[in-house]
Design a protein around this motif. Structure first.
Motif, PDB file in Angstrom:
ATOM      1  N   LEU A 109     -17.708  35.106 -26.918  1.00 60.62           N
ATOM      2  CA  LEU A 109     -17.446  33.695 -26.714  1.00 60.62           C
ATOM      3  C   LEU A 109     -17.010  33.501 -25.263  1.00 60.62           C
ATOM      4  O   LEU A 109     -16.121  34.204 -24.769  1.00 60.62           O
ATOM      5  CB  LEU A 109     -16.334  33.230 -27.660  1.00 60.62           C
ATOM      6  CG  LEU A 109     -15.901  31.777 -27.561  1.00 60.62           C
ATOM      7  CD1 LEU A 109     -17.045  30.846 -27.951  1.00 60.62           C
ATOM      8  CD2 LEU A 109     -14.682  31.533 -28.448  1.00 60.62           C
ATOM      9  N   CYS A 110     -17.654  32.572 -24.574  1.00 61.23           N
ATOM     10  CA  CYS A 110     -17.352  32.277 -23.175  1.00 61.23           C
ATOM     11  C   CYS A 110     -17.231  30.765 -23.009  1.00 61.23           C
ATOM     12  O   CYS A 110     -17.884  30.003 -23.723  1.00 61.23           O
ATOM     13  CB  CYS A 110     -18.480  32.752 -22.254  1.00 61.23           C
ATOM     14  SG  CYS A 110     -18.830  34.500 -22.311  1.00 61.23           S
ATOM     15  N   PHE A 111     -16.429  30.366 -22.053  1.00 67.00           N
ATOM     16  CA  PHE A 111     -16.334  28.956 -21.696  1.00 67.00           C
ATOM     17  C   PHE A 111     -16.824  28.826 -20.266  1.00 67.00           C
ATOM     18  O   PHE A 111     -16.153  29.262 -19.329  1.00 67.00           O
ATOM     19  CB  PHE A 111     -14.888  28.455 -21.849  1.00 67.00           C
ATOM     20  CG  PHE A 111     -14.458  28.368 -23.281  1.00 67.00           C
ATOM     21  CD1 PHE A 111     -14.656  27.202 -24.006  1.00 67.00           C
ATOM     22  CD2 PHE A 111     -13.887  29.453 -23.923  1.00 67.00           C
ATOM     23  CE1 PHE A 111     -14.290  27.121 -25.338  1.00 67.00           C
ATOM     24  CE2 PHE A 111     -13.510  29.378 -25.256  1.00 67.00           C
ATOM     25  CZ  PHE A 111     -13.710  28.208 -25.965  1.00 67.00           C
ATOM     26  N   VAL A 112     -18.016  28.260 -20.100  1.00 68.75           N
ATOM     27  CA  VAL A 112     -18.618  28.106 -18.774  1.00 68.75           C
ATOM     28  C   VAL A 112     -18.448  26.658 -18.325  1.00 68.75           C
ATOM     29  O   VAL A 112     -18.376  25.734 -19.142  1.00 68.75           O
ATOM     30  CB  VAL A 112     -20.105  28.530 -18.745  1.00 68.75           C
ATOM     31  CG1 VAL A 112     -20.260  29.986 -19.143  1.00 68.75           C
ATOM     32  CG2 VAL A 112     -20.944  27.652 -19.635  1.00 68.75           C
ATOM     33  N   VAL A 113     -18.387  26.461 -17.026  1.00 67.75           N
ATOM     34  CA  VAL A 113     -18.155  25.121 -16.495  1.00 67.75           C
ATOM     35  C   VAL A 113     -19.385  24.235 -16.695  1.00 67.75           C
ATOM     36  O   VAL A 113     -20.523  24.694 -16.594  1.00 67.75           O
ATOM     37  CB  VAL A 113     -17.749  25.186 -15.004  1.00 67.75           C
ATOM     38  CG1 VAL A 113     -18.895  25.614 -14.120  1.00 67.75           C
ATOM     39  CG2 VAL A 113     -17.180  23.859 -14.541  1.00 67.75           C
ATOM     40  N   ASP A 114     -19.116  22.979 -17.005  1.00 71.00           N
ATOM     41  CA  ASP A 114     -20.167  21.972 -17.121  1.00 71.00           C
ATOM     42  C   ASP A 114     -20.330  21.326 -15.745  1.00 71.00           C
ATOM     43  O   ASP A 114     -19.475  20.548 -15.320  1.00 71.00           O
ATOM     44  CB  ASP A 114     -19.769  20.925 -18.170  1.00 71.00           C
ATOM     45  CG  ASP A 114     -20.771  19.796 -18.323  1.00 71.00           C
ATOM     46  OD1 ASP A 114     -21.781  19.763 -17.574  1.00 71.00           O
ATOM     47  OD2 ASP A 114     -20.540  18.925 -19.181  1.00 71.00           O
ATOM     48  N   ARG A 115     -21.396  21.647 -15.069  1.00 74.45           N
ATOM     49  CA  ARG A 115     -21.618  21.140 -13.707  1.00 74.45           C
ATOM     50  C   ARG A 115     -21.791  19.620 -13.651  1.00 74.45           C
ATOM     51  O   ARG A 115     -21.692  19.043 -12.574  1.00 74.45           O
ATOM     52  CB  ARG A 115     -22.841  21.819 -13.094  1.00 74.45           C
ATOM     53  CG  ARG A 115     -22.576  23.246 -12.705  1.00 74.45           C
ATOM     54  CD  ARG A 115     -23.789  23.877 -12.080  1.00 74.45           C
ATOM     55  NE  ARG A 115     -23.373  24.977 -11.222  1.00 74.45           N
ATOM     56  CZ  ARG A 115     -24.017  25.349 -10.155  1.00 74.45           C
ATOM     57  NH1 ARG A 115     -25.128  24.750  -9.781  1.00 74.45           N
ATOM     58  NH2 ARG A 115     -23.564  26.356  -9.427  1.00 74.45           N
ATOM     59  N   LYS A 116     -22.034  18.988 -14.776  1.00 77.60           N
ATOM     60  CA  LYS A 116     -22.198  17.528 -14.799  1.00 77.60           C
ATOM     61  C   LYS A 116     -20.878  16.798 -15.033  1.00 77.60           C
ATOM     62  O   LYS A 116     -20.806  15.581 -14.941  1.00 77.60           O
ATOM     63  CB  LYS A 116     -23.210  17.132 -15.872  1.00 77.60           C
ATOM     64  CG  LYS A 116     -24.599  17.637 -15.579  1.00 77.60           C
ATOM     65  CD  LYS A 116     -25.556  17.261 -16.677  1.00 77.60           C
ATOM     66  CE  LYS A 116     -26.910  17.872 -16.392  1.00 77.60           C
ATOM     67  NZ  LYS A 116     -27.502  18.498 -17.541  1.00 77.60           N
ATOM     68  N   HIS A 117     -19.829  17.537 -15.346  1.00 81.33           N
ATOM     69  CA  HIS A 117     -18.528  16.934 -15.644  1.00 81.33           C
ATOM     70  C   HIS A 117     -17.871  16.452 -14.348  1.00 81.33           C
ATOM     71  O   HIS A 117     -17.976  17.115 -13.323  1.00 81.33           O
ATOM     72  CB  HIS A 117     -17.640  17.978 -16.343  1.00 81.33           C
ATOM     73  CG  HIS A 117     -16.450  17.394 -17.005  1.00 81.33           C
ATOM     74  ND1 HIS A 117     -15.320  17.027 -16.317  1.00 81.33           N
ATOM     75  CD2 HIS A 117     -16.207  17.089 -18.308  1.00 81.33           C
ATOM     76  CE1 HIS A 117     -14.425  16.547 -17.155  1.00 81.33           C
ATOM     77  NE2 HIS A 117     -14.949  16.571 -18.378  1.00 81.33           N
ATOM     78  N   PRO A 118     -17.171  15.307 -14.385  1.00 84.86           N
ATOM     79  CA  PRO A 118     -16.525  14.792 -13.164  1.00 84.86           C
ATOM     80  C   PRO A 118     -15.480  15.740 -12.568  1.00 84.86           C
ATOM     81  O   PRO A 118     -15.173  15.640 -11.375  1.00 84.86           O
ATOM     82  CB  PRO A 118     -15.863  13.486 -13.609  1.00 84.86           C
ATOM     83  CG  PRO A 118     -16.370  13.178 -14.963  1.00 84.86           C
ATOM     84  CD  PRO A 118     -17.037  14.400 -15.515  1.00 84.86           C
ATOM     85  N   GLN A 119     -14.943  16.664 -13.361  1.00 83.06           N
ATOM     86  CA  GLN A 119     -13.962  17.611 -12.831  1.00 83.06           C
ATOM     87  C   GLN A 119     -14.603  18.844 -12.199  1.00 83.06           C
ATOM     88  O   GLN A 119     -13.889  19.708 -11.688  1.00 83.06           O
ATOM     89  CB  GLN A 119     -12.988  18.046 -13.931  1.00 83.06           C
ATOM     90  CG  GLN A 119     -11.959  16.986 -14.263  1.00 83.06           C
ATOM     91  CD  GLN A 119     -11.086  17.423 -15.411  1.00 83.06           C
ATOM     92  OE1 GLN A 119     -11.205  16.914 -16.516  1.00 83.06           O
ATOM     93  NE2 GLN A 119     -10.220  18.384 -15.156  1.00 83.06           N
ATOM     94  N   TYR A 120     -15.912  18.923 -12.218  1.00 79.70           N
ATOM     95  CA  TYR A 120     -16.578  20.047 -11.556  1.00 79.70           C
ATOM     96  C   TYR A 120     -16.426  19.864 -10.046  1.00 79.70           C
ATOM     97  O   TYR A 120     -16.862  18.872  -9.479  1.00 79.70           O
ATOM     98  CB  TYR A 120     -18.053  20.120 -11.948  1.00 79.70           C
ATOM     99  CG  TYR A 120     -18.805  21.222 -11.241  1.00 79.70           C
ATOM    100  CD1 TYR A 120     -18.493  22.556 -11.493  1.00 79.70           C
ATOM    101  CD2 TYR A 120     -19.802  20.937 -10.323  1.00 79.70           C
ATOM    102  CE1 TYR A 120     -19.174  23.580 -10.842  1.00 79.70           C
ATOM    103  CE2 TYR A 120     -20.496  21.950  -9.678  1.00 79.70           C
ATOM    104  CZ  TYR A 120     -20.170  23.267  -9.941  1.00 79.70           C
ATOM    105  OH  TYR A 120     -20.837  24.281  -9.293  1.00 79.70           O
ATOM    106  N   ALA A 121     -15.790  20.825  -9.411  1.00 81.04           N
ATOM    107  CA  ALA A 121     -15.509  20.740  -7.971  1.00 81.04           C
ATOM    108  C   ALA A 121     -16.599  21.384  -7.130  1.00 81.04           C
ATOM    109  O   ALA A 121     -16.687  21.122  -5.930  1.00 81.04           O
ATOM    110  CB  ALA A 121     -14.169  21.422  -7.672  1.00 81.04           C
ATOM    111  N   GLY A 122     -17.388  22.259  -7.743  1.00 79.63           N
ATOM    112  CA  GLY A 122     -18.399  22.974  -6.967  1.00 79.63           C
ATOM    113  C   GLY A 122     -17.750  23.969  -6.022  1.00 79.63           C
ATOM    114  O   GLY A 122     -16.621  24.408  -6.232  1.00 79.63           O
TER     115      GLY A 122
END
Length: 182
Positions: A109-122
């Motif tokens: 089980l992994c939690f990967v970042v959602d690049r479309k989310h407003p909190q994605y900083a890149g």
């Protein structure tokens, strides 16, 4: 029902918050650990965001895999959803992970970042990361403590990360400068 494996790459490494049967060094390919998430809860606020790690696409990430016995798997999954999905910036997924000490491949089980989310900083500039981490504080504590704990636990696990060490040194220096200017 079968045992659940969970991949930890940040605070899960030192503060999993769930019972597990074993903890093993692990490698996830195709993703890397990065300060790519604006923290509005755990290490910052919406007004003054901190930065936390996300598993972002590309590269590889050394971390740890925890094996949770089948009887506790569902409760562990629920706990992790509550902890990691406070603002839904992560996507819960299962990925192939290699147990470094045996070369065995498992599904974790992994939690990967959602690049479309407003909190994605890149990929933020180094100085911007230093500034945000030095100033961030949220419900789980100060952002610099989060970075320091990650660096110390990676070192303890024999995982060298020169870039995180460089970042920690720069944050420490920023904190020293701030303290001496008061």
């Amino acid at each position: 029902m079968q045992d659940l494996w969970v991949f930890g790459y940040g605070s899960l490494m030192w503060r999993p918050g769930f019972e597990f049967e074993e903890r093993r060094p692990a490698l996830l390919r195709g993703y890397h650990r990065g300060f790519c998430v604006f923290s509005h809860v755990h290490r910052g606020t919406p007004e003054r965001p901190g930065l936390v790690f996300g598993l972002d696409s590309g590269g590889a990430c050394r971390g740890v895999a925890f094996r949770v016995e089948a009887a506790r798997a569902e409760a562990t999954r629920r706990y992790l959803q509550e902890r990691e999905q406070v603002t839904s910036v992560y996507v819960e997924t299962t990925k192939a992970v290699e147990l470094v000490d045996s070369k065995q491949r498992i599904e974790a089980l992994c939690f990967v970042v959602d690049r479309k989310h407003p909190q994605y900083a890149g990929a933020l500039a180094f100085e911007r990361q230093v500034e945000m981490i030095a100033a961030g504080e949220g419900q789980s504590g100060k952002n610099p403590e989060y970075l320091e704990s990650t660096v110390r636990h990676l070192e303890g696990a024999g995982i060298a990360d020169a870039e995180l060490n460089r970042l920690w040194c720069a944050v420490e220096e920023r904190l020293r400068q701030s303290a001496s200017s008061r």
